[in-house]
Design a protein around this motif. Sequence first.
Motif, mmCIF file in Angstrom:
data_model
loop_
_atom_site.group_PDB
_atom_site.id
_atom_site.type_symbol
_atom_site.label_atom_id
_atom_site.label_comp_id
_atom_site.label_asym_id
_atom_site.label_seq_id
_atom_site.Cartn_x
_atom_site.Cartn_y
_atom_site.Cartn_z
ATOM 1 N N GLU A 139 -8.817 -9.427 3.254
ATOM 2 C CA GLU A 139 -8.771 -8.158 4.313
ATOM 3 C C GLU A 139 -8.105 -6.862 3.447
ATOM 4 O O GLU A 139 -8.744 -5.874 3.687
ATOM 5 C CB GLU A 139 -8.362 -8.596 5.838
ATOM 6 C CG GLU A 139 -9.127 -9.740 6.221
ATOM 7 C CD GLU A 139 -8.855 -11.172 5.596
ATOM 8 O OE1 GLU A 139 -7.978 -11.237 5.034
ATOM 9 O OE2 GLU A 139 -9.769 -11.942 6.019
ATOM 10 N N LEU A 140 -6.769 -7.364 3.062
ATOM 11 C CA LEU A 140 -6.033 -6.090 2.647
ATOM 12 C C LEU A 140 -6.723 -5.552 1.519
ATOM 13 O O LEU A 140 -6.793 -4.291 0.915
ATOM 14 C CB LEU A 140 -4.575 -6.637 2.334
ATOM 15 C CG LEU A 140 -3.688 -5.475 1.778
ATOM 16 C CD1 LEU A 140 -3.591 -4.237 2.748
ATOM 17 C CD2 LEU A 140 -2.178 -5.958 1.625
ATOM 18 N N ALA A 141 -7.141 -6.506 0.409
ATOM 19 C CA ALA A 141 -7.743 -6.073 -0.742
ATOM 20 C C ALA A 141 -9.072 -5.180 -0.301
ATOM 21 O O ALA A 141 -9.223 -3.989 -1.016
ATOM 22 C CB ALA A 141 -8.323 -7.302 -1.617
ATOM 23 N N GLY A 142 -9.941 -5.508 0.525
ATOM 24 C CA GLY A 142 -10.863 -4.833 0.810
ATOM 25 C C GLY A 142 -10.638 -3.404 1.451
ATOM 26 O O GLY A 142 -11.116 -2.357 1.139
ATOM 27 N N LYS A 143 -9.660 -3.464 2.368
ATOM 28 C CA LYS A 143 -9.041 -2.105 2.928
ATOM 29 C C LYS A 143 -8.409 -1.191 1.954
ATOM 30 O O LYS A 143 -8.793 -0.024 1.836
ATOM 31 C CB LYS A 143 -7.819 -2.322 4.103
ATOM 32 C CG LYS A 143 -7.417 -1.243 4.676
ATOM 33 C CD LYS A 143 -6.352 -1.772 5.755
ATOM 34 C CE LYS A 143 -5.893 -0.588 6.584
ATOM 35 N NZ LYS A 143 -4.789 -1.023 7.595
ATOM 36 N N LEU A 144 -7.712 -1.502 1.011
ATOM 37 C CA LEU A 144 -7.114 -1.008 -0.045
ATOM 38 C C LEU A 144 -8.191 -0.155 -1.149
ATOM 39 O O LEU A 144 -8.198 0.736 -1.295
ATOM 40 C CB LEU A 144 -6.224 -1.757 -1.016
ATOM 41 C CG LEU A 144 -5.082 -1.976 -0.326
ATOM 42 C CD1 LEU A 144 -4.048 -3.026 -1.120
ATOM 43 C CD2 LEU A 144 -3.938 -0.905 0.037
ATOM 44 N N ALA A 145 -9.231 -1.062 -1.511
ATOM 45 C CA ALA A 145 -10.279 -0.725 -2.239
ATOM 46 C C ALA A 145 -11.098 0.414 -1.698
ATOM 47 O O ALA A 145 -11.358 1.430 -2.095
ATOM 48 C CB ALA A 145 -11.200 -1.626 -2.600
ATOM 49 N N ALA A 146 -11.369 0.198 -0.337
ATOM 50 C CA ALA A 146 -12.408 1.303 0.408
ATOM 51 C C ALA A 146 -11.618 2.622 0.495
ATOM 52 O O ALA A 146 -12.057 3.554 0.293
ATOM 53 C CB ALA A 146 -12.769 0.578 1.544
ATOM 54 N N ALA A 147 -10.295 2.456 0.960
ATOM 55 C CA ALA A 147 -9.515 3.662 1.150
ATOM 56 C C ALA A 147 -9.194 4.272 0.137
ATOM 57 O O ALA A 147 -9.244 5.675 -0.067
ATOM 58 C CB ALA A 147 -8.179 3.293 1.716
ATOM 59 N N THR A 148 -8.948 3.803 -1.256
ATOM 60 C CA THR A 148 -8.601 4.335 -2.439
ATOM 61 C C THR A 148 -10.031 5.168 -2.878
ATOM 62 O O THR A 148 -9.681 6.385 -3.290
ATOM 63 C CB THR A 148 -8.301 3.414 -3.217
ATOM 64 O OG1 THR A 148 -6.948 2.696 -3.000
ATOM 65 C CG2 THR A 148 -7.918 3.896 -4.759
#
Length: 281
Positions: A209-218
């Motif tokens: 969940e956090l990896a996906g959020k960080l990747a998309a926001a980045t």
Amino acid sequence: MTDLSRITPENPLLLIGCGKMGGAMLQGWLKKGLSSGAVLVVDPATSQVQAAFPDLGPQQILATPDRLPSALQPAFVILAVKPQMMDQAVDGVKALNLSQAVVLSIAAGKTLTYFENRLGRDKAIVRAMPNTPAAIGRGITVGCANPHVTPDQKDTCHILLSAVGQVDWVEDEALMDAVTAVSGSGPAYVFHLVEALAAAGKNVGLSPELAGKLAAATVSGAGALLDQAGEDATQLRINVTSPKGTTEAALNVLMDDKEGLGVLLEKAVRAAYERSKELAD
């Protein structure tokens, strides 16, 4: 005359295909001031189109081209269907009086000659390639017009296409396959970058969940910065890369001249380019 006032109920805009791209374009045109009474839509999903565009009357949304009035003289015919459906779409409109019309296609690979052979070599044809950020008004479209398109008609096409983002033009139609490979297919490359970055984050210990959020926001944040910063991508990359730091360590891998991201993207764009040329057949 360079606005949308040439499009009237008597000489309407005929939209063939009102899916994601066609629907986004229609929404943009109406926001730009195109009269809802000056639009005809052909799409088998009539109830969905009606729900999305309640200002259009039921008589303006037709399931098939054979239901169009035989006396119809459209000012613009927009072909917003997939390449594999184009033969059927063209067959559906070629019986109309297109003497004053511009036929504008947004289908990958279908050439000006393809349309001239089927509709007549005297017809005004524009081939355009938008991309999916058009759905939020942030697309970029490149167009190419045949010699029968007048300057005023081209100006109006520019306005129609700009309803979903930036617009540019090329004179050499051969460049349209390269445009398709870079910007037409390009959003999928960026989405896959998000997927790959998220997977890499998970592999170094982050939760999915956090990896996906960080990747998309980045990725989305970096794109917004590129759009607004007034500096090109090269300078922005330099700005964030400290000597001997973490970013430089990663870029040493990504910028490897044998196995790096640039090598992979070259192969990917080449594959899309070749496929675009094949679709012309």
